[in-house]
Design a protein around this motif. Structure first.
Motif, mmCIF file in Angstrom:
data_model
loop_
_atom_site.group_PDB
_atom_site.id
_atom_site.type_symbol
_atom_site.label_atom_id
_atom_site.label_comp_id
_atom_site.label_asym_id
_atom_site.label_seq_id
_atom_site.Cartn_x
_atom_site.Cartn_y
_atom_site.Cartn_z
ATOM 1 N N LEU A 1 1.091 -1.266 -0.365
ATOM 2 C CA LEU A 1 -0.155 -0.002 -0.112
ATOM 3 C C LEU A 1 1.351 1.293 0.151
ATOM 4 O O LEU A 1 1.300 1.848 1.085
ATOM 5 C CB LEU A 1 -1.047 -0.372 1.425
ATOM 6 C CG LEU A 1 -1.283 1.356 1.554
ATOM 7 C CD1 LEU A 1 -2.803 1.451 0.458
ATOM 8 C CD2 LEU A 1 -2.261 1.346 3.014
ATOM 9 N N GLY A 2 0.804 2.285 -1.049
ATOM 10 C CA GLY A 2 1.583 3.393 -0.747
ATOM 11 C C GLY A 2 0.539 4.531 -0.503
ATOM 12 O O GLY A 2 -0.739 4.812 -0.475
ATOM 13 N N LEU A 3 0.968 5.139 1.027
ATOM 14 C CA LEU A 3 0.517 5.445 1.897
ATOM 15 C C LEU A 3 0.984 7.587 1.580
ATOM 16 O O LEU A 3 2.282 7.353 1.784
ATOM 17 C CB LEU A 3 0.594 5.646 3.338
ATOM 18 C CG LEU A 3 0.307 6.386 4.415
ATOM 19 C CD1 LEU A 3 -1.530 6.826 4.335
ATOM 20 C CD2 LEU A 3 0.053 6.100 5.981
ATOM 21 N N LEU A 4 0.213 8.351 0.835
ATOM 22 C CA LEU A 4 1.265 8.593 0.045
ATOM 23 C C LEU A 4 0.576 10.743 0.755
ATOM 24 O O LEU A 4 -0.864 10.512 1.298
ATOM 25 C CB LEU A 4 0.634 9.261 -1.145
ATOM 26 C CG LEU A 4 0.880 7.677 -2.322
ATOM 27 C CD1 LEU A 4 1.082 7.957 -3.726
ATOM 28 C CD2 LEU A 4 2.938 7.775 -1.853
ATOM 29 N N HIS B 1 7.970 10.275 -1.447
ATOM 30 C CA HIS B 1 7.984 11.231 -2.750
ATOM 31 C C HIS B 1 8.122 10.600 -3.591
ATOM 32 O O HIS B 1 7.478 11.361 -4.873
ATOM 33 C CB HIS B 1 8.383 12.525 -2.199
ATOM 34 C CG HIS B 1 7.135 13.661 -1.167
ATOM 35 N ND1 HIS B 1 7.683 12.512 0.499
ATOM 36 C CD2 HIS B 1 6.519 14.349 -1.331
ATOM 37 C CE1 HIS B 1 6.852 13.672 1.182
ATOM 38 N NE2 HIS B 1 5.675 14.705 0.061
ATOM 39 N N ASP B 2 8.230 9.801 -4.003
ATOM 40 C CA ASP B 2 8.884 9.012 -4.967
ATOM 41 C C ASP B 2 7.945 8.196 -5.996
ATOM 42 O O ASP B 2 7.803 6.999 -5.692
ATOM 43 C CB ASP B 2 10.084 8.147 -4.758
ATOM 44 C CG ASP B 2 10.624 7.631 -5.588
ATOM 45 O OD1 ASP B 2 10.526 7.946 -6.832
ATOM 46 O OD2 ASP B 2 11.558 6.893 -5.789
ATOM 47 N N MET B 3 7.135 8.688 -6.887
ATOM 48 C CA MET B 3 5.828 7.995 -7.689
ATOM 49 C C MET B 3 6.095 6.663 -8.634
ATOM 50 O O MET B 3 5.351 5.998 -8.287
ATOM 51 C CB MET B 3 5.783 9.320 -8.260
ATOM 52 C CG MET B 3 4.692 10.320 -7.773
ATOM 53 S SD MET B 3 3.378 9.879 -6.147
ATOM 54 C CE MET B 3 3.514 11.456 -4.885
ATOM 55 N N PRO B 4 7.700 6.997 -8.838
ATOM 56 C CA PRO B 4 8.321 5.902 -9.642
ATOM 57 C C PRO B 4 7.580 4.577 -9.343
ATOM 58 O O PRO B 4 7.540 3.687 -9.502
ATOM 59 C CB PRO B 4 9.479 6.200 -10.533
ATOM 60 C CG PRO B 4 8.985 7.677 -10.370
ATOM 61 C CD PRO B 4 8.165 7.658 -9.452
ATOM 62 N N VAL B 5 8.541 4.924 -7.806
ATOM 63 C CA VAL B 5 7.953 3.773 -6.515
ATOM 64 C C VAL B 5 6.937 2.929 -6.823
ATOM 65 O O VAL B 5 6.745 2.029 -6.404
ATOM 66 C CB VAL B 5 9.133 3.895 -5.399
ATOM 67 C CG1 VAL B 5 8.803 3.135 -4.194
ATOM 68 C CG2 VAL B 5 10.001 3.997 -5.574
ATOM 69 N N VAL B 6 5.883 3.796 -6.560
ATOM 70 C CA VAL B 6 4.454 4.067 -6.246
ATOM 71 C C VAL B 6 3.805 2.754 -6.839
ATOM 72 O O VAL B 6 3.578 1.876 -6.946
ATOM 73 C CB VAL B 6 3.485 5.278 -5.956
ATOM 74 C CG1 VAL B 6 2.061 4.862 -5.859
ATOM 75 C CG2 VAL B 6 4.263 6.040 -4.350
#
Length: 325
Positions: free
Chosen positions: A41-44, A202-207
């Motif tokens: 899960l990405g918590l952004l 904050h690294d969106m490619p990781v998400v």
């Protein structure tokens, strides 16, 4: 087969007073979501959105004013120590490592903390040193290791706990491309081994590469709780690139910004624009027709998750402005 809910975040609220002004800030305002066993899960959220406060409440570092966190059936407010047995955290800046110990000594220390026997922990440590490519640096002080090595060691330490959940705060921050890729591959392996992972980044490619689902927090509230693929598909259908044959007038640009705030005029007369409603395409055509603007080409554009994230934040901001007005 029914998916098992491992973490429940229920109606969390947390406020505080600023030290200088004594102004009351509602950092988290009724945040709720669940995490399924085995998912990533990405918590952004942007800076100041309440994401870090939410993470600290999940980890039991601060107590919510209202609401509760339940991990594997255990309510953190009622039995914090028992709940913490099910979650490990890798904090930004590798704050869960002892910098004056070597890589091996860190692993031995934290394995001992978890009550593992010498024989049990030695075999596990050897396996982790090899799997995380740390063997050649096992006798180096943590303070002398590269940031990438430190991050891999922090992950290895978290795995020693053998907890159900691993919470990662900015796992690729400051890493070069090669090491960042290596860390992402390790996280995939950890997930495939059955661990549940929550990534705050904050690294969106990781998400986009790792996360199945994302929860986005802004202004202390959840503004999105969807599968990453579904969010990508949603915004891809409404994002366009128009190649224009002549320049927009100043008045056209003002009207464009007012009606379609997510737009950008690029070199070569290319206009990128996101349309929120199906009928918005007709309003856009009318706006361009006013000054006989020539449209040479219209394409649906590909979109990455960073653009999806920014679109969601902008939409929430526009909604808040309209509510005030």
């Amino acid at each position: 087969m029914k998916e098992e809910i491992l973490i429940e975040v229920k109606g969390l609220k947390k406020g505080y007073k600023k030290r200088k002004t004594k102004e009351w800030v509602q950092a988290v305002n009724n945040v709720s979501f669940t995490v399924k066993r085995g998912e990533i899960l990405g918590l952004l959220g942007p800076n100041g959105a309440g994401k870090t406060t939410t993470i600290k409440m999940i980890c039991g570092l601060i107590v919510p004013d209202e609401g509760e966190v339940v991990i594997n059936g255990i309510t953190m407010q009622k039995n914090r120590l028992k709940g913490l047995e099910h979650i490990s955290a890798v904090l930004e800046g590798n704050r869960n490592l002892y910098w004056r110990l070597t890589a091996r000594e860190n692993l031995e220390y934290f394995a001992g903390n978890r009550g593992k026997s010498r024989k049990e922990k030695m075999g596990e440590i050897e396996k982790l040193l090899s799997e995380f490519k740390l063997k050649q640096k096992e006798n180096e002080l943590v303070s002398n290791l590269s940031r990438g090595m430190q991050q891999k060691l922090a992950l290895a330490v978290a795995l020693l706990a053998d907890s159900d959940v691993i919470l990662l705060d900015e796992p690729t921050l400051g890493l070069d491309i090669e090491t960042g890729y290596e860390v992402r591959q390790l996280l995939k392996k950890i997930s495939e081994a059955g661990k549940t992972i929550i990534i705050s980044t904050h690294d969106m490619p990781v998400v986009q590469d790792l996360c199945e689902r994302t929860v986005i927090i802004n202004n202390g509230k959840v503004i999105a709780d969807e599968k990453v693929e579904e969010l990508m598909n949603l915004f891809e259908t409404s994002a366009y690139v128009l190649t224009l044959g002549n320049e927009l007038t100043e008045q056209q640009q003002k009207e464009l910004d007012a009606k379609f705030p997510i737009n950008e005029l690029l070199d070569g007369g290319k206009l990128t624009i996101t349309l929120e409603q199906d009928n918005d395409i007709y309003d856009l055509m009318d706006l361009l027709k006013k000054e006989n603007t020539i449209i040479e080409k219209i394409d649906r554009t590909t979109i990455d998750f960073e653009e999806v994230f920014m679109n969601l934040i902008q939409e929430e901001k526009n909604h808040a402005i309209h509510s005030i007005n």
